[in-house]
Design a protein around this motif. Sequence first.
Motif, PDB file in Angstrom:
ATOM      1  N   ALA A   1       0.828  -1.211   0.000  1.00  0.00           N
ATOM      2  CA  ALA A   1       0.000   0.000   0.000  1.00  0.00           C
ATOM      3  C   ALA A   1       0.860   1.259   0.000  1.00  0.00           C
ATOM      4  O   ALA A   1       0.556   2.237  -0.693  1.00  0.00           O
ATOM      5  CB  ALA A   1      -0.927  -0.003   1.210  1.00  0.00           C
TER       6      ALA A   1
ATOM      7  N   HIS B   1       1.060   1.548  -4.514  1.00  0.00           N
ATOM      8  CA  HIS B   1      -0.261   2.003  -4.941  1.00  0.00           C
ATOM      9  C   HIS B   1      -0.233   3.362  -5.620  1.00  0.00           C
ATOM     10  O   HIS B   1      -0.918   3.586  -6.619  1.00  0.00           O
ATOM     11  CB  HIS B   1      -1.225   2.023  -3.752  1.00  0.00           C
ATOM     12  N   ARG B   2       0.564   4.289  -5.094  1.00  0.00           N
ATOM     13  CA  ARG B   2       0.561   5.646  -5.640  1.00  0.00           C
ATOM     14  C   ARG B   2       1.963   6.118  -6.048  1.00  0.00           C
ATOM     15  O   ARG B   2       2.163   7.285  -6.347  1.00  0.00           O
ATOM     16  CB  ARG B   2      -0.036   6.630  -4.620  1.00  0.00           C
TER      17      ARG B   2
ATOM     18  N   ARG C   1       5.662   0.958  -7.915  1.00  0.00           N
ATOM     19  CA  ARG C   1       4.648   0.090  -8.524  1.00  0.00           C
ATOM     20  C   ARG C   1       5.272  -0.799  -9.589  1.00  0.00           C
ATOM     21  O   ARG C   1       5.012  -1.993  -9.650  1.00  0.00           O
ATOM     22  CB  ARG C   1       3.542   0.959  -9.121  1.00  0.00           C
TER      23      ARG C   1
ATOM     24  N   SER D   1       6.554  -4.226  -7.101  1.00  0.00           N
ATOM     25  CA  SER D   1       5.333  -5.035  -6.980  1.00  0.00           C
ATOM     26  C   SER D   1       5.619  -6.525  -7.100  1.00  0.00           C
ATOM     27  O   SER D   1       5.045  -7.343  -6.378  1.00  0.00           O
ATOM     28  CB  SER D   1       4.317  -4.627  -8.051  1.00  0.00           C
TER      29      SER D   1
END
Length: 369
Positions: A75, A79-80, A85, A89
């Motif tokens: 998170a 996510h941002r 990401r 990931s």
Amino acid sequence: MTKKRVLVIGQLDGFANSVRPVQIRRFLQERGHEVRMADTAALSRASASARSLRGKLPALRPARMALYGTELLAALLTHRRPLGRRFLSYYLLLADHGLRRAILRRSLPLDDFDLVICETPNNSGVLTATGTRTLYDCPQPWADEMYFQGRLTERQHLKMRRREKELFERVDHLAFQWDTFVRYTVEQYGIDEGNVMRLDFGCTPSPHRARFADPPRVVYLGYLGMEFIDLPLLARLSRIHPRIDVYGGPPPPPELGLNYLGYASPDVLRNYQLGLITCSRDELMRNAVSAKHLTYLAYGLPTLAPAWRRHAERLGGTFLYTENDFASHVEAMRDERRWQQASDAAYAQARLFSWDRTLRPLQELLKDG
């Protein structure tokens, strides 16, 4: 038929992930089988209740605390944060996958069942931890889903594809929630179809159908937290036609200007005249069929699907749109006779895809066991 014991491992998140495992349990129980549901939506939490304080805290067990930490890192870092990401990931997905496999293997009596069914990719590793007959009911190829969402590099994508292909070939039975994904996976992953069975998504035709109204109201109902939904497209369509109501979660960014009305049950669809689907243009989504599509049809809602979705026109009551002709499709539904014909076609299609029809192969599978 001999009574069988079946374990269904799912993730009851209140959206499409919840529908299929619940219907599988109902279908098998009604046919005399003993079914246990393992809900993994709160696997790392101290409580399965999201509304309680304990439901927000980690479970006090090492593996579950590690899973909680992995979810927290995902998170915070992916996510941002575009770089996180794309490059981090992969490692967090593998950690999540491995921890879930270990937790489920220890906490579930896997070998006490005649069949273990897994409904989500993140839990699928548990299927290699038992000698019981297994069915991986895969929503869609996971490696490609993560890649097209920008969560893997090219190299990581190939590695994850190899891992996923190995899993596909190790399970006793493999199903995809749409037959379109079978062809896609054979072509893109090079899998052997020897263990593949057809087990399409289904729906429950509603006794309360939508009714004609002029001007037609358009509805979007579903999960809003993934890139393949293409929220910017939904925002542009909302500017073209201001009567689009949006339900689901999580709440979309306010700057998109969507007419977001929160979470709602599917029964809200009876108040609309058109269902709307949006999706990205990547190769996976071009070959997909949205679960919400059948939900719309189940209420007799004519449905608007993107023109690049290759197989959508196979479903009755469906119209393919582009941004250029979207308004004209909505305008055409102001003709009551035309709308009623489309609604009848949609409802007839839903009846062909009722759960008791689409899940019949499960009954045959247990006969063979």
